[in-house]
Design a protein around this motif. Structure first.
Motif, mmCIF file in Angstrom:
data_model
loop_
_atom_site.group_PDB
_atom_site.id
_atom_site.type_symbol
_atom_site.label_atom_id
_atom_site.label_comp_id
_atom_site.label_asym_id
_atom_site.label_seq_id
_atom_site.Cartn_x
_atom_site.Cartn_y
_atom_site.Cartn_z
ATOM 1 N N TYR A 1 -55.396 70.783 -37.633
ATOM 2 C CA TYR A 1 -55.645 70.019 -38.750
ATOM 3 C C TYR A 1 -54.599 68.366 -37.137
ATOM 4 C CZ TYR A 1 -55.613 71.713 -43.204
ATOM 5 O OH TYR A 1 -56.572 72.207 -44.270
ATOM 6 N N GLY A 2 -54.406 68.703 -36.711
ATOM 7 C CA GLY A 2 -54.309 67.899 -35.221
ATOM 8 C C GLY A 2 -55.738 67.679 -34.748
ATOM 9 N N ILE A 3 -56.910 68.267 -35.040
ATOM 10 C CA ILE A 3 -57.825 67.769 -33.433
ATOM 11 C C ILE A 3 -58.470 67.417 -35.125
ATOM 12 C CG2 ILE A 3 -57.044 69.828 -31.989
ATOM 13 C CD1 ILE A 3 -59.566 71.110 -33.010
ATOM 14 N N ILE A 4 -58.809 66.744 -36.113
ATOM 15 C CA ILE A 4 -60.149 65.642 -36.646
ATOM 16 C C ILE A 4 -59.005 64.777 -36.310
ATOM 17 C CG2 ILE A 4 -60.148 66.317 -39.772
ATOM 18 C CD1 ILE A 4 -59.544 69.088 -39.528
ATOM 19 N N ASN A 5 -59.999 63.596 -36.868
ATOM 20 C CA ASN A 5 -59.841 62.046 -36.782
ATOM 21 C C ASN A 5 -60.419 61.789 -37.670
ATOM 22 O OD1 ASN A 5 -62.302 62.320 -36.416
ATOM 23 N ND2 ASN A 5 -62.495 61.349 -34.214
ATOM 24 N N ASP A 6 -60.852 62.778 -38.856
ATOM 25 C CA ASP A 6 -61.738 61.812 -40.385
ATOM 26 C C ASP A 6 -59.923 61.424 -41.450
ATOM 27 O OD1 ASP A 6 -61.898 62.021 -42.742
ATOM 28 O OD2 ASP A 6 -63.241 63.294 -42.774
ATOM 29 N N PRO A 7 -59.777 60.079 -41.266
ATOM 30 C CA PRO A 7 -58.848 59.283 -41.836
ATOM 31 C C PRO A 7 -58.288 60.290 -43.335
ATOM 32 C CG PRO A 7 -60.763 58.349 -41.417
ATOM 33 C CD PRO A 7 -61.307 59.373 -40.875
ATOM 34 N N GLU A 8 -59.174 60.739 -43.640
ATOM 35 C CA GLU A 8 -59.258 61.490 -45.035
ATOM 36 C C GLU A 8 -58.263 62.803 -44.817
ATOM 37 O OE1 GLU A 8 -62.819 61.518 -47.249
ATOM 38 O OE2 GLU A 8 -62.568 59.573 -47.923
ATOM 39 N N LEU A 9 -58.973 63.230 -43.131
ATOM 40 C CA LEU A 9 -58.319 64.820 -43.664
ATOM 41 C C LEU A 9 -57.312 64.998 -42.571
ATOM 42 C CD1 LEU A 9 -61.391 66.796 -43.346
ATOM 43 C CD2 LEU A 9 -59.698 66.359 -45.506
ATOM 44 N N ALA A 10 -56.129 64.233 -40.978
ATOM 45 C CA ALA A 10 -55.922 63.918 -39.937
ATOM 46 C C ALA A 10 -54.927 63.523 -40.392
ATOM 47 C CB ALA A 10 -56.418 63.717 -38.937
ATOM 48 N N PRO A 11 -53.420 63.663 -40.023
ATOM 49 C CA PRO A 11 -52.832 62.792 -40.414
ATOM 50 C C PRO A 11 -52.695 61.491 -39.625
ATOM 51 C CG PRO A 11 -51.692 65.056 -40.485
ATOM 52 C CD PRO A 11 -53.186 65.027 -39.942
ATOM 53 N N LEU A 12 -52.291 60.241 -39.686
ATOM 54 C CA LEU A 12 -52.700 59.352 -39.368
ATOM 55 C C LEU A 12 -53.629 59.200 -38.597
ATOM 56 C CD1 LEU A 12 -49.602 59.392 -37.305
ATOM 57 C CD2 LEU A 12 -49.596 57.941 -39.402
ATOM 58 N N SER A 13 -54.925 59.561 -39.275
ATOM 59 C CA SER A 13 -55.877 59.854 -39.269
ATOM 60 C C SER A 13 -56.624 60.225 -37.480
ATOM 61 C CB SER A 13 -56.355 58.176 -38.138
ATOM 62 O OG SER A 13 -56.855 57.366 -39.431
#
Length: 408
Positions: free
Chosen positions: A343-355
């Motif tokens: 999850y650290g490399i996801i930038n989906d605001p609904e999935l990743a902490p702090l977008s």
């Protein structure tokens, strides 16, 4: 250090707050997909600040500023940061380039450029770094030779790299080699150039962070008037030092997710044994280190602000801030991405902490450790000018630039 405003500073802060409440945007502007929306919003906000005397508070009245004090600029910046203002593409021009023009250009040039830059009508970039020069600005190989027709004009050929904002800049200041027979620091000359000249080619560099803020810039037979020269011929190093001193102040520390955001994320993420990650002792030790660093940086900035408030000029110790904060940003972001796993490399605001803010910081941090002076250069400044340690041995100090080994 005195952290409290003086009565005069408190009155000025109240004045600034009132103006910002009435004029600052209340929500972030949306981009149009090509940067145009943000640029239009940025120019509009800059023009509004200029009209009210808040664009460059320390500039004298003759150049469009109110002739204010450095601490007033600090106060305005503090209050402005509380609002969702648009991006600031004018920082390099107003913080580095235009002050150099104001110091070394003739009156006609200053009258032509200072006002439009202040109002956000024109944007400037700084053309110093080169592919073969690394962190050594004085190793510039971009050439400027006088035109053979006796006009006094100069012809510029060469390449610059890592030029921030070149793709949307109208003008720039460029360091060139004008005397290869002189030692490298003594054969440089600076000019201002029109970035729309047909001989100037700008190629954006796609960065691993996803952005393209840096550029390669190629000069091919770019003809400039001698009136575009800033300072004396072959005195470009002295002119460059004025720009570089301003750069140390204009290039800020990192923004985005910090230790407090990391702490919040660690409370909600399960560790190896299923317990919250914040329970891990090694992680808690890192958090403690980051907290201490953050407090140290805060009080170092407070020391600078106190000096400004007393009418003093901050010294080279301001280099400490970027060395510490850039390293902290990289360490914190790397640890956060590892903690968040996939999850650290996801930038989906609904999935990743702090977008995906930690991932963005990790990709941006290496560039911050270069911009405005590399870690090594800043550590040398701290060692020599703050601690008074002996300077580095320079075996090339008196060698003609043309005779310096190139590694070929």
């Amino acid at each position: 250090m005195d952290f409290n405003d003086t009565p005069e500073e408190a009155a000025y802060r109240a004045q600034v707050r009132e103006w910002l409440e009435a004029n600052a945007p209340k929500k972030a502007s949306h981009d149009d997909g090509e940067g145009g929306g943000s640029m239009a919003a940025s120019k509009a906000w800059q023009a509004k600040k200029a009209a009210a005397g808040y664009a460059q508070i320390t500039w004298p009245k003759e150049w469009g500023g109110p002739g204010g004090t450095p601490i007033q600029q600090v106060i305005f910046n503090q209050e402005e940061s509380k609002y969702p203002i648009p991006p600031n593409p004018f920082q390099i021009g107003l913080g580095m380039c235009v002050p150099t023009v104001m110091t070394f250009a003739d009156e006609e040039t200053k009258k032509r450029f200072v006002g439009p830059a202040l109002r956000g009508e024109e944007i400037w970039c700084q053309l110093f770094s080169e592919p073969s020069g690394g962190s050594d600005v004085a190793a510039a190989r971009t050439r400027a030779v006088q035109a053979p027709d006796g006009s006094g004009d100069w012809i510029i050929d060469g390449q610059k790299v890592w030029t921030t904002g070149a793709q949307f800049s109208d003008f720039g200041i460029v360091v060139t080699r004008t005397d290869p027979d002189a030692p490298k620091h003594k054969g440089l000359t600076m000019f201002w150039v029109d970035m729309k000249d047909p001989g100037v080619e700008v190629r954006p560099i796609h960065q691993m962070s996803g952005g393209s803020g840096f550029n390669e810039v190629f000069f091919t037979g770019v003809r400039v008037k001698d009136s575009q020269r800033l300072g004396a011929v072959n005195d470009g190093w002295r002119v460059s030092l004025v720009t570089l001193m301003n750069e140390r102040l204009a290039v800020g520390g990192p923004s985005g997710a910090g230790w407090a955001q990391f702490l919040e994320a660690a409370r909600g993420i399960a560790g190896i044994d299923g317990a919250p990650a914040i329970k891990d002792q090694a992680l808690r030790e890192k958090l403690a280190d980051w907290y201490v660093q953050t407090e140290g940086l805060k009080h170092t900035r407070n020391r600078t602000i106190t000096a400004l408030s007393r009418g003093q000029t901050p010294g080279p110790e301001s280099s400490i801030g970027k060395v510490v904060s850039a390293l902290q940003m990289q360490d914190l972001a790397n640890t956060a991405v590892e903690m968040l796993d996939q999850y650290g490399i996801i930038n989906d605001p609904e999935l990743a902490p702090l977008s995906g803010a930690f991932h963005g910081s990790l990709m941006y941090a290496p560039g911050l450790r270069i911009a405005g002076g590399t870690d090594e250069i800043l550590k040398n400044i701290i060692a020599e000018r703050v601690l008074g340690l002996p300077g580095d041995i320079r075996v090339d100090k008196d060698v003609a630039f043309k005779d310096m080994p190139t590694g070929r």
